[in-house]
Design a protein around this motif. Structure first.
Motif: not given
Length: 209
Positions: A5-15, A41-47, A61-70
């Motif tokens: 993910s890119s930097l985000g606060r709160p820390s992003p969730v990756i699915t 690490s520092s508000d960056v999430t890796t999955r 096809t496989v892909y990921c989705n990133v969200t932090n509630g906003y």
């Protein structure tokens, strides 16, 4: 496969998801996140997604989705799986029937077809009883060449080149035994050590021969 993910606060969730074959309907996609490890690490999430692909997964096809509630962001690049498979054990056909051994009359033409499946499509190579190599799925012998018993092999081989890993060459081989049937070609009659030929044989009365 890694999604960062890119930097985000709160820390992003990756699915992680795999497309269910309906790209315009994401609601029916299959969630793969259970197969992914996570680090932050520092508000960056890796999955990191670790899956074992099967033949049925080819072209998925496989892909990921990133969200932090906003907000929610899907990966701009979707990964299409190209699943490489070993060549199957070759099947040898004679007049449309699978065989592993046959009897054939001397002087008769023969033709075998070797079939194997895999991804990419395997290359077929025959090896004759005289060790001749023939790169073709069909092995044919003219009438005047099928004269001796022998074992023939059909090999299916492929070069598998994964995107991450070493290139490997894999081979699978089947065999067929050919038994040639034929009548006696020459009949020789002998009197003692002397061969006789059509015609008259001279003998002495009352003397064995």
């Amino acid at each position: 496969m890694k999604c960062v993910s890119s930097l985000g606060r709160p820390s992003p969730v990756i699915t992680w998801f795999t497309d269910n074959g309906t790209p315009s309907v994401p609601s029916d996609d299959v969630n793969l996140t259970v197969y992914a490890s996570i680090s932050m690490s520092s508000d960056v999430t890796t999955r990191v997604l670790m899956i074992t692909p099967y033949k049925r997964d080819n072209n998925q096809t496989v892909y990921c989705n990133v969200t932090n509630g906003y907000s929610s962001v899907s990966s701009g690049h979707k990964i299409r799986l190209h699943v490489l498979t070993y060549p199957s054990r070759p099947v040898i056909y004679y007049y449309g029937k699978p065989v592993s051994g046959i009897y054939i009359i001397k002087g008769k033409a023969m033709s075998f077809v070797c079939s194997s499946i895999g991804e990419p499509s395997p290359t077929i190579t025959w090896k004759t009883s005289s060790n001749e190599l023939i790169s073709n799925s069909v092995l044919s012998s003219p009438n005047d060449q099928m004269t001796h018993n022998g074992s023939y092999s059909c090999s299916a081989w492929s070069i598998l080149s994964p995107s991450n890993g070493q290139e490997i060459t894999v081979t699978n081989t089947s065999y067929i035994t050919v038994n040639v049937l034929y009548p006696p070609e020459v009949i020789i009659c002998k009197i003692g050590q002397v061969a006789t030929y059509p015609g008259i044989v001279k003998v002495i009365k009352n003397e064995p021969f």
